[in-house]
Design a protein around this motif. Structure first.
Motif, PDB file in Angstrom:
ATOM      1  N   ILE A 272       0.860  -1.154  -0.013  1.00  0.00           N
ATOM      2  CA  ILE A 272      -0.003  -0.019  -0.176  1.00  0.00           C
ATOM      3  C   ILE A 272       0.872   1.058  -0.114  1.00  0.00           C
ATOM      4  O   ILE A 272       0.629   2.165  -0.659  1.00  0.00           O
ATOM      5  CB  ILE A 272      -1.022  -0.010   1.149  1.00  0.00           C
ATOM      6  N   GLY A 273       1.864   1.269   0.899  1.00  0.00           N
ATOM      7  CA  GLY A 273       2.801   2.285   0.979  1.00  0.00           C
ATOM      8  C   GLY A 273       3.687   2.915  -0.421  1.00  0.00           C
ATOM      9  O   GLY A 273       3.656   3.863  -0.954  1.00  0.00           O
ATOM     10  N   MET A 274       3.879   1.652  -1.026  1.00  0.00           N
ATOM     11  CA  MET A 274       4.753   1.829  -2.297  1.00  0.00           C
ATOM     12  C   MET A 274       3.701   2.074  -3.168  1.00  0.00           C
ATOM     13  O   MET A 274       4.233   3.227  -4.149  1.00  0.00           O
ATOM     14  CB  MET A 274       5.230   0.286  -2.635  1.00  0.00           C
TER      15      MET A 274
ATOM     16  N   ALA B 103       1.917   6.425  -6.979  1.00  0.00           N
ATOM     17  CA  ALA B 103       0.725   7.148  -7.586  1.00  0.00           C
ATOM     18  C   ALA B 103       0.699   8.610  -7.430  1.00  0.00           C
ATOM     19  O   ALA B 103       0.397   9.345  -8.426  1.00  0.00           O
ATOM     20  CB  ALA B 103      -0.674   6.963  -6.698  1.00  0.00           C
ATOM     21  N   VAL B 104       1.302   9.225  -6.279  1.00  0.00           N
ATOM     22  CA  VAL B 104       1.697  10.540  -6.249  1.00  0.00           C
ATOM     23  C   VAL B 104       2.814  10.877  -7.267  1.00  0.00           C
ATOM     24  O   VAL B 104       2.800  11.973  -7.807  1.00  0.00           O
ATOM     25  CB  VAL B 104       1.981  10.987  -4.890  1.00  0.00           C
ATOM     26  N   LYS B 105       3.997   9.998  -7.214  1.00  0.00           N
ATOM     27  CA  LYS B 105       4.877  10.426  -8.295  1.00  0.00           C
ATOM     28  C   LYS B 105       4.538  10.525  -9.775  1.00  0.00           C
ATOM     29  O   LYS B 105       5.171  11.309 -10.376  1.00  0.00           O
ATOM     30  CB  LYS B 105       5.957   9.491  -7.842  1.00  0.00           C
ATOM     31  N   TYR B 106       3.609   9.733 -10.109  1.00  0.00           N
ATOM     32  CA  TYR B 106       3.240   9.721 -11.462  1.00  0.00           C
ATOM     33  C   TYR B 106       1.715  10.377 -11.492  1.00  0.00           C
ATOM     34  O   TYR B 106       1.211  10.262 -12.503  1.00  0.00           O
ATOM     35  CB  TYR B 106       3.096   8.298 -12.008  1.00  0.00           C
TER      36      TYR B 106
ATOM     37  N   LEU C  16      -1.173  10.346 -10.329  1.00  0.00           N
ATOM     38  CA  LEU C  16      -2.269   9.658 -10.180  1.00  0.00           C
ATOM     39  C   LEU C  16      -3.107  10.061  -8.943  1.00  0.00           C
ATOM     40  O   LEU C  16      -4.167   9.511  -8.752  1.00  0.00           O
ATOM     41  CB  LEU C  16      -2.169   8.287 -10.487  1.00  0.00           C
ATOM     42  N   GLY C  17      -2.297  10.548  -8.189  1.00  0.00           N
ATOM     43  CA  GLY C  17      -2.911  10.941  -6.645  1.00  0.00           C
ATOM     44  C   GLY C  17      -2.194  12.271  -6.114  1.00  0.00           C
ATOM     45  O   GLY C  17      -1.355  12.649  -6.965  1.00  0.00           O
ATOM     46  N   THR C  18      -2.658  12.834  -5.205  1.00  0.00           N
ATOM     47  CA  THR C  18      -2.063  14.241  -4.697  1.00  0.00           C
ATOM     48  C   THR C  18      -1.504  14.137  -3.358  1.00  0.00           C
ATOM     49  O   THR C  18      -0.507  14.849  -2.807  1.00  0.00           O
ATOM     50  CB  THR C  18      -3.131  15.357  -4.838  1.00  0.00           C
ATOM     51  N   GLN C  19      -1.915  13.194  -2.551  1.00  0.00           N
ATOM     52  CA  GLN C  19      -1.526  13.139  -1.180  1.00  0.00           C
ATOM     53  C   GLN C  19      -1.098  11.552  -0.645  1.00  0.00           C
ATOM     54  O   GLN C  19      -2.081  10.797  -0.362  1.00  0.00           O
ATOM     55  CB  GLN C  19      -2.487  13.687  -0.020  1.00  0.00           C
ATOM     56  N   VAL C  20       0.099  11.675  -0.494  1.00  0.00           N
ATOM     57  CA  VAL C  20       0.678  10.332   0.142  1.00  0.00           C
ATOM     58  C   VAL C  20       0.162   9.857   1.246  1.00  0.00           C
ATOM     59  O   VAL C  20      -0.460   8.740   1.470  1.00  0.00           O
ATOM     60  CB  VAL C  20       2.260  10.367   0.003  1.00  0.00           C
ATOM     61  N   ASP C  21       0.054  10.922   2.358  1.00  0.00           N
ATOM     62  CA  ASP C  21      -0.244  10.371   3.486  1.00  0.00           C
ATOM     63  C   ASP C  21      -1.983  10.171   3.454  1.00  0.00           C
ATOM     64  O   ASP C  21      -2.106   8.993   4.272  1.00  0.00           O
ATOM     65  CB  ASP C  21      -0.070  11.609   4.668  1.00  0.00           C
ATOM     66  N   MET C  22      -2.723  10.635   3.046  1.00  0.00           N
ATOM     67  CA  MET C  22      -4.167  10.326   2.891  1.00  0.00           C
ATOM     68  C   MET C  22      -4.537   9.181   1.980  1.00  0.00           C
ATOM     69  O   MET C  22      -5.084   8.310   2.480  1.00  0.00           O
ATOM     70  CB  MET C  22      -4.737  11.587   2.121  1.00  0.00           C
ATOM     71  N   LEU C  23      -3.700   8.797   1.033  1.00  0.00           N
ATOM     72  CA  LEU C  23      -3.859   7.657   0.556  1.00  0.00           C
ATOM     73  C   LEU C  23      -3.444   6.502   1.280  1.00  0.00           C
ATOM     74  O   LEU C  23      -4.188   5.357   1.377  1.00  0.00           O
ATOM     75  CB  LEU C  23      -2.898   7.631  -0.865  1.00  0.00           C
ATOM     76  N   ILE C  24      -2.187   6.599   2.159  1.00  0.00           N
ATOM     77  CA  ILE C  24      -1.898   5.604   2.983  1.00  0.00           C
ATOM     78  C   ILE C  24      -2.866   5.357   3.988  1.00  0.00           C
ATOM     79  O   ILE C  24      -3.235   3.903   4.290  1.00  0.00           O
ATOM     80  CB  ILE C  24      -0.634   5.738   3.257  1.00  0.00           C
TER      81      ILE C  24
END
Length: 259
Positions: free
Chosen positions: A186-188, A193-196, A198-206
């Motif tokens: 999940i963390g990876m 996702a944020v790097k490419y 596809l998402g905006t917030q790593v912490d919220m996604l995790i």
């Protein structure tokens, strides 16, 4: 007359033996599927007393179950080796115990129904579990203050992470490894996702994606057991929940350290 008394005594002993087998099976099902010890204790004593055991001696922990019927010289010990969450089975055992209390079932019928619950009650299919993981994670993202752009990515990451958890759990019997590897996945995926973009917030996604893995029932049962005086079971469940949380945390920390 002596022969008749002996025969009656043998029948009674057989009934008590079936009753103790039913009590042990009911307790095993409930403990293995996430019932708190207060509920287990109440259900088993109710079955015993309604079955005619005047002074049952029952002791339950998360790893074992013991019963002694002094008047009939019967004692049994049952190890508890599997642990999971299936509250449908717990509810069905409670229903059976109440039917027995209301004289709707004989001892043999109750025991037969308990064996059916233990062996034949199906778990939810994998695709329904994945759907549940999506439903849990994505709405929680919004509740925690996430952005709408992360709604779908959070659900997809959660589904993939839960798939890893499920596959490892089904194929390997090593505790806490499935939580560690699924949270690492999940963390990876959140970082990628944020790097490419596809998402905006790593912490919220995790945070949203790991919610299906969080041992909420274990924590709740631990607190309830301790407050009810079941200290051994409460502490054991608390430690298990803590180790599960640590496994999840270590998986996420490893990703954030090196990616």
């Amino acid at each position: 007359m002596a022969f008749g008394v002996s025969w009656g005594s043998e029948v009674l002993d057989k009934q008590i033996k079936v009753l103790t087998d039913a009590i042990m099976l009911a307790g095993k099902i409930m403990i293995e599927n996430g019932a708190d010890m207060t509920r287990v204790d109440d259900t088993l004593y109710r079955i015993a007393r309604n079955g005619g055991i005047k002074n049952p001696k029952i002791f339950e922990t998360t790893t074992g179950l013991m019963i002694s019927v002094v008047d009939n010289n019967i004692a049994q010990v049952e190890p508890i080796q599997n642990h999971g969450i299936d509250l449908e089975k717990v509810a069905r055992v409670n229903d059976v115990s109440r039917e027995f209390q209301n004289k709707k079932l004989t001892v043999e019928q109750m025991y037969s129904k308990l064996k059916e619950i233990d062996q034949k009650v199906p778990v939810f299919a994998w695709h329904w579990q994945l759907l549940a993981a999506f439903i849990i994670s994505s709405p929680l993202l919004m509740i925690y203050g996430g952005k709408w752009q992360d709604f779908l990515p959070a659900g997809i990451i959660s589904v993939i992470g839960y798939s890893v958890y499920y596959i490892i759990k089904m194929n390997f019997k090593i505790r806490f490894v499935n939580e560690f590897l699924s949270s690492f996945t999940i963390g990876m995926l959140a970082v990628l996702a944020v790097k490419y973009h596809l998402g905006t917030q790593v912490d919220m996604l995790i945070i949203a994606a790991v919610m299906p893995l969080v041992p909420g029932v274990a924590i709740m049962n631990s607190v309830r057991d301790i407050l009810a005086g079941h200290l051994l079971s409460g502490v054991a469940r608390g430690v298990e929940a803590l180790l599960t949380a640590c496994a999840i945390g270590f998986g996420i920390a490893l990703v954030l350290k090196f990616m």
